[in-house]
Motif scaffolding. Structure first.
Motif, PDB file in Angstrom:
ATOM      1  N   HIS A   1      41.926  51.954  34.348  1.00  0.00           N
ATOM      2  CA  HIS A   1      40.495  52.175  34.153  1.00  0.00           C
ATOM      3  C   HIS A   1      39.792  50.821  34.203  1.00  0.00           C
ATOM      4  N   ILE A   2      38.799  50.704  35.080  1.00  0.00           N
ATOM      5  CA  ILE A   2      38.150  49.408  35.305  1.00  0.00           C
ATOM      6  C   ILE A   2      36.643  49.577  35.306  1.00  0.00           C
ATOM      7  N   ILE A   3      35.945  48.636  34.682  1.00  0.00           N
ATOM      8  CA  ILE A   3      34.500  48.529  34.792  1.00  0.00           C
ATOM      9  C   ILE A   3      34.169  47.069  35.050  1.00  0.00           C
ATOM     10  N   GLY A   4      33.293  46.827  36.031  1.00  0.00           N
ATOM     11  CA  GLY A   4      32.920  45.452  36.342  1.00  0.00           C
ATOM     12  C   GLY A   4      32.887  45.194  37.834  1.00  0.00           C
ATOM     13  N   SER A   5      32.600  43.977  38.193  1.00  0.00           N
ATOM     14  CA  SER A   5      32.502  43.584  39.604  1.00  0.00           C
ATOM     15  C   SER A   5      33.780  43.925  40.353  1.00  0.00           C
ATOM     16  N   GLY A   6      33.620  44.517  41.535  1.00  0.00           N
ATOM     17  CA  GLY A   6      34.763  44.791  42.397  1.00  0.00           C
ATOM     18  C   GLY A   6      35.719  45.839  41.882  1.00  0.00           C
ATOM     19  N   ALA A   7      35.281  46.674  40.941  1.00  0.00           N
ATOM     20  CA  ALA A   7      36.198  47.638  40.323  1.00  0.00           C
ATOM     21  C   ALA A   7      36.834  48.578  41.335  1.00  0.00           C
ATOM     22  N   THR A   8      36.041  49.078  42.294  1.00  0.00           N
ATOM     23  CA  THR A   8      36.583  50.060  43.241  1.00  0.00           C
ATOM     24  C   THR A   8      37.591  49.440  44.194  1.00  0.00           C
TER      25      THR A   8
ATOM     26  N   GLU B   1      30.036  48.548  38.347  1.00  0.00           N
ATOM     27  CA  GLU B   1      30.922  49.452  39.057  1.00  0.00           C
ATOM     28  C   GLU B   1      32.024  49.973  38.134  1.00  0.00           C
ATOM     29  N   ILE B   2      32.494  51.211  38.416  1.00  0.00           N
ATOM     30  CA  ILE B   2      33.593  51.797  37.643  1.00  0.00           C
ATOM     31  C   ILE B   2      34.596  52.417  38.601  1.00  0.00           C
ATOM     32  N   SER B   3      35.878  52.318  38.264  1.00  0.00           N
ATOM     33  CA  SER B   3      36.895  53.000  39.058  1.00  0.00           C
ATOM     34  C   SER B   3      38.081  53.343  38.164  1.00  0.00           C
ATOM     35  N   MET B   4      38.787  54.425  38.525  1.00  0.00           N
ATOM     36  CA  MET B   4      39.897  54.865  37.682  1.00  0.00           C
ATOM     37  C   MET B   4      40.892  55.687  38.489  1.00  0.00           C
ATOM     38  N   ILE B   5      42.107  55.748  37.979  1.00  0.00           N
ATOM     39  CA  ILE B   5      43.112  56.674  38.475  1.00  0.00           C
ATOM     40  C   ILE B   5      44.058  56.990  37.321  1.00  0.00           C
ATOM     41  N   GLY B   6      44.544  58.231  37.291  1.00  0.00           N
ATOM     42  CA  GLY B   6      45.492  58.614  36.253  1.00  0.00           C
ATOM     43  C   GLY B   6      44.831  59.140  34.999  1.00  0.00           C
ATOM     44  N   ALA B   7      45.603  59.180  33.913  1.00  0.00           N
ATOM     45  CA  ALA B   7      45.153  59.766  32.657  1.00  0.00           C
ATOM     46  C   ALA B   7      44.334  58.770  31.838  1.00  0.00           C
ATOM     47  N   ASN B   8      43.470  59.322  30.993  1.00  0.00           N
ATOM     48  CA  ASN B   8      42.770  58.481  30.030  1.00  0.00           C
ATOM     49  C   ASN B   8      43.378  58.683  28.638  1.00  0.00           C
ATOM     50  N   GLU B   9      42.889  57.936  27.669  1.00  0.00           N
ATOM     51  CA  GLU B   9      43.484  57.990  26.331  1.00  0.00           C
ATOM     52  C   GLU B   9      43.374  59.375  25.701  1.00  0.00           C
ATOM     53  N   ALA B  10      42.228  60.034  25.885  1.00  0.00           N
ATOM     54  CA  ALA B  10      42.035  61.346  25.278  1.00  0.00           C
ATOM     55  C   ALA B  10      43.041  62.355  25.823  1.00  0.00           C
TER      56      ALA B  10
END
Length: 472
Positions: free
Chosen positions: A410-417, A354-363
């Protein structure tokens, strides 16, 4: 006396239509939902979000059971399509009952049939045995979307198919080509790989999921490759042909000259809005080449009393944002005070992992020349990660180097969302590094990763500060 039958008619009973109708009834308005495909829920419930996520959970549950018996994925029995469909159907039926009851409880009327515009206030609804007309002060277009079908390639629903066909599969493919490495394509690719299939992903882009932080997308690709997923990037599909003997197979020919022969070819290259049957020309509303509608900040179309929300608008086309768009559209119609939807909202990708994110990334931060520091916690550092047998997951936070404000999660792994919402609250409220350093998190939990990541960032910031003191 009312001049029309309803104050609001919503075309479509997906997240946008339901939320708009309920919001209207909450302020005493008469609301009707017109749904083409009963019972309720639209593509979100019938073919899209709920079925795909239910399928994902079924796949994970079955593979977890096999792992508990000491079976590795490629040696374990593959679940039958009947077993998977049964688990998915249970969820769909249960959720349909919940949604029907919610609409009944809020006194939202329902009409089954296909709606089309007669004029800006009138809809004609064609049902199998009758045709009727209804009028409304306001109309919301919330008809959702469907998988795009490529020109010149026959989709037979068996060997060559789109995502809507998956629940009708008669058998699990052992080898599959997924054309399109977007969110849906990678979600499905990861599910088939988890079931032990050999998967090849073809995409014309050199980098997939470009909106993600590079470290997260690289980790996803790495984990998928570990599951025997092959990536053919920077490649365009020239043609697809099929044979039925000795058994069904598809041949995918690429412009580069490469050819791929597999049991199944799944197209996952975008979606098209379901607006073609609405007779939008009768009200002067246009669409783009994908059937999508343009609206203003209040979700109004070029016809002032006709609104649109959800997938018909295009990006972000999430169930969560569609529901909020529908609610805000209804608020505007009936003068209910409301704030615009935040520019930054959580994104969840239900791949495995699973993947989840909010906000800006490094790029983005680098491009905007915003000074930042990273804090990373790996699941392998957490007891909870070991308990879940997930040592490859990670939580990554980005903090402003000068103010400590949280800029992205920025999260990847179990329960990310689920885990993301802790960071979302801090991000939206303008908090930052101090919050995570000064507060206690339950142990052992995945949420503890926020503390570990914050300490990682703080140590880096302190090291830079000490260096600068010495260099003065």
């Amino acid at each position: 006396m009312p001049t029309h039958d309803y104050d609001l008619v919503c075309i479509g009973s997906g997240p946008a239509g339901q939320r708009a109708a309920v919001q209207a009834t909450k302020v005493g308005k008469r609301a009707l939902i017109v749904e083409r495909d009963p019972p309720v829920g639209g593509a979100c419930l019938q073919t899209g979000t709920i079925p795909s996520k239910s399928l994902r959970e079924a796949v994970q549950a079955i593979t977890a059971e096999n792992a508990g018996r000491g079976l590795v994925p490629h040696a374990a029995p593959v679940p039958t399509t009947g077993e998977l469909r049964s688990r998915v159907a249970e969820v769909i039926e249960a959720e349909a009952r919940v949604q029907v009851e919610q609409l009944r409880r809020n006194r939202v009327a329902m009409h089954i049939g296909t709606a089309s515009f007669v004029d800006e206030h009138t809809l004609e609804i064609a049902a199998p045995e009758s045709t009727t007309r209804v009028s409304a002060d306001n109309i919301l277009i919330a008809v959702g979307s469907r998988p795009a079908r490529p020109d010149g390639i026959e989709i037979d629903g068996r060997t060559v198919l789109v995502s809507d066909d998956l629940l009708d599969l008669e058998s699990q493919p052992q080898r599959i080509v997924v054309i399109g490495g977007g969110v849906i394509g990678l979600e499905l690719a990861s599910m088939f790989a988890t079931l032990g299939a050999k998967v090849t992903v073809v995409d014309q882009r050199e980098r997939l999921l470009e909106f993600l932080d590079d470290e997260i997308s690289d980790e996803l690709i790495s984990q998928l490759r570990h599951q025997r997923v092959t990536f053919r990037l920077g490649e365009r599909v020239e043609r697809v042909t099929t044979v039925t003997e000795p058994h069904p197979q598809g041949l995918v020919e690429l412009e580069s000259g490469k050819s791929i022969v597999e049991d199944m070819v799944l197209f996952s290259a975008g979606r098209e809005a379901n607006t073609d049957s609405l007779n939008l020309g009768a009200i002067g509303v246009g669409t783009d080449t994908h059937g999508r509608i343009t609206v203003d900040d209040a979700y109004r179309t070029t016809t002032p009393n006709v609104y649109a929300a959800g997938d018909v608008l295009g990006f972000p086309a999430l169930a969560s944002t569609s529901a909020e768009q529908g609610r805000l559209a209804a608020c505007h119609m009936f003068g209910v005070a409301s704030r615009p939807m935040a520019d930054r909202f959580p994104i969840g990708i239900y791949s495995i992992p699973e993947i989840s994110m909010i906000g800006a990334n490094e790029a983005e931060l680098t491009s905007d020349r915003i000074p930042y520091e990273t804090g990373v916690a790996r699941y392998s550092e957490l007891v909870r990660g070991q308990l879940l047998n997930d040592e490859k997951g990670l939580v990554k936070m980005l903090f402003h180097r000068d103010t400590g404000r949280l800029l992205g999660v920025h999260i990847i792994g179990s329960g990310a969302t689920e885990l993301l919402h802790v960071g979302q609250a801090v991000f939206i409220l303008g908090g930052g590094l101090d919050y995570f350093l000064e507060n206690v998190f339950n142990y052992p939990t995945l949420a503890e990763a926020y503390k570990v990541a914050a300490l990682d960032a703080a140590n880096k910031l302190q090291a830079v500060a000490r260096f600068r003191e010495r260099s003065v």
